[in-house]
Design an enzyme around this catalytic site. Structure first.
Site, PDB file in Angstrom:
ATOM      1  N   SER A 148      20.164  50.941  30.628  1.00 20.42           N
ATOM      2  CA  SER A 148      21.437  50.421  31.445  1.00 20.42           C
ATOM      3  C   SER A 148      21.289  49.588  30.573  1.00 20.42           C
ATOM      4  O   SER A 148      21.635  49.090  29.442  1.00 20.42           O
ATOM      5  CB  SER A 148      21.167  50.872  32.907  1.00 20.42           C
ATOM      6  OG  SER A 148      22.659  50.973  33.519  1.00 20.42           O
ATOM      7  N   ASP A 154      24.749  61.855  33.402  1.00 25.22           N
ATOM      8  CA  ASP A 154      25.165  60.655  33.957  1.00 25.22           C
ATOM      9  C   ASP A 154      25.635  60.202  34.216  1.00 25.22           C
ATOM     10  O   ASP A 154      27.666  60.337  33.245  1.00 25.22           O
ATOM     11  CB  ASP A 154      24.676  59.252  32.678  1.00 25.22           C
ATOM     12  CG  ASP A 154      24.082  58.421  32.876  1.00 25.22           C
ATOM     13  OD1 ASP A 154      25.012  58.199  34.029  1.00 25.22           O
ATOM     14  OD2 ASP A 154      23.271  57.882  32.258  1.00 25.22           O
ATOM     15  N   HIS A 164      21.005  59.601  35.157  1.00 20.61           N
ATOM     16  CA  HIS A 164      21.224  57.646  34.608  1.00 20.61           C
ATOM     17  C   HIS A 164      19.217  57.333  34.705  1.00 20.61           C
ATOM     18  O   HIS A 164      19.410  56.379  34.437  1.00 20.61           O
ATOM     19  CB  HIS A 164      21.990  56.882  35.379  1.00 20.61           C
ATOM     20  CG  HIS A 164      21.768  55.939  34.865  1.00 20.61           C
ATOM     21  ND1 HIS A 164      22.733  55.201  33.080  1.00 20.61           N
ATOM     22  CD2 HIS A 164      21.636  54.754  35.203  1.00 20.61           C
ATOM     23  CE1 HIS A 164      22.488  54.669  33.584  1.00 20.61           C
ATOM     24  NE2 HIS A 164      22.050  53.443  34.296  1.00 20.61           N
TER      25      HIS A 164
END
Length: 264
Positions: A98, A213, A241
């Protein structure tokens, strides 16, 4: 073992260093607003495969110092460079999830891939992070009710179901961060982009991304694959995610295969 590395005057980052005698080194950069502890299900497996696993908490998060300044991609990348230099690391696999993936991308561009032989980008927040609308929502919660914000983050994070004990653990990881650093990174993800950085990555790169995601759309992984010269995209079909946990066995297998593969 855990220890601290000074990256700037009065700023020390916490480093978890597992299996220091391992034959290959993986440096893990966590996502916002978590810590190196998010990679528990990698740290329990990969050292037994012979890897040295180094988890770094960025400034403001986890067990690292929490100054009020320095929350932009270049400074965060400089912090990672300081750790790499301090530990004398060479030929490492740099893995970022991320926002950690975005920091890894800036590191590769800004520091010309210093000490890095391969890159792994996991649901990376690149080339853009949060939309203005998403950032406004998170920022409002972060400044007024941060536990509520963490609950909102968690609700959009996973595709697979999680247990209540797992949810409590995950919530705690996010609340280890400082409120000011949590908010500052939201602004960073809203205001900074990485389009020009992508083409600067000149080492083999594995892009792992959950097709479900909701935080960073899968289309951004496809864009990264088009922009990064020596990249391969590995979709996770049963993940949101959090593929490092949702498909942890497959994730670890992909990582192991990528590390061991030789590139001409």
């Amino acid at each position: 073992m855990g220890y601290y590395v000074t990256v700037e005057r009065d700023v020390n980052l916490y480093v978890e260093d597992l299996n220091p005698s391992g034959n290959r080194t993986i440096v893990f950069l966590h996502g916002w607003p978590l810590s190196h502890k998010q990679f528990e299900y990698q740290f329990t497996i990969l050292p037994s495969l012979g890897y040295r696993c180094i988890g770094i908490d960025w400034r403001g998060f986890g067990q690292s110092d929490k100054p009020v300044h320095g929350y932009h991609f270049s400074r965060l990348a400089d912090d990672i460079r300081a750790v790499v230099v301090a530990l004398g690391l060479e030929n490492v696999i740099l893995l970022g999830h991320s926002t950690g993936g975005a920091i890894a991308i800036r590191y590769m561009a800004r520091h010309h891939g210093y000490g890095v032989s391969k890159v792994v980008l996991v649901d990376a927040a690149a080339p853009v992070g949060f939309t203005a609308e998403t950032a406004h929502s998170f920022l409002t919660s972060a400044l007024n009710d941060r536990p509520k914000m963490m609950r909102e983050v968690m609700e959009s994070f996973f595709f697979q179901s999680i247990t209540q004990p797992f949810a409590e653990w995950f919530l705690h990881l996010g609340l280890e961060a400082a409120g000011w650093s949590t908010a500052a990174v939201i602004r960073m993800l809203r205001d900074e982009t990485l389009y020009e950085d992508l083409t600067a990555i000149q080492v083999p790169t594995l892009i792992i991304h959950g097709v479900h995601d909701k935080v960073i759309p899968f289309a951004q992984a496809e864009e990264m694959e088009r922009s990064i010269p020596h990249s391969t995209l590995a979709p996770l079909y049963y993940s949101g995610h959090g593929g490092f946990w949702e498909e942890r066995a497959h994730f670890n297998s992909l990582l192991h295969e990528f590390i061991e593969k030789s590139y001409a």
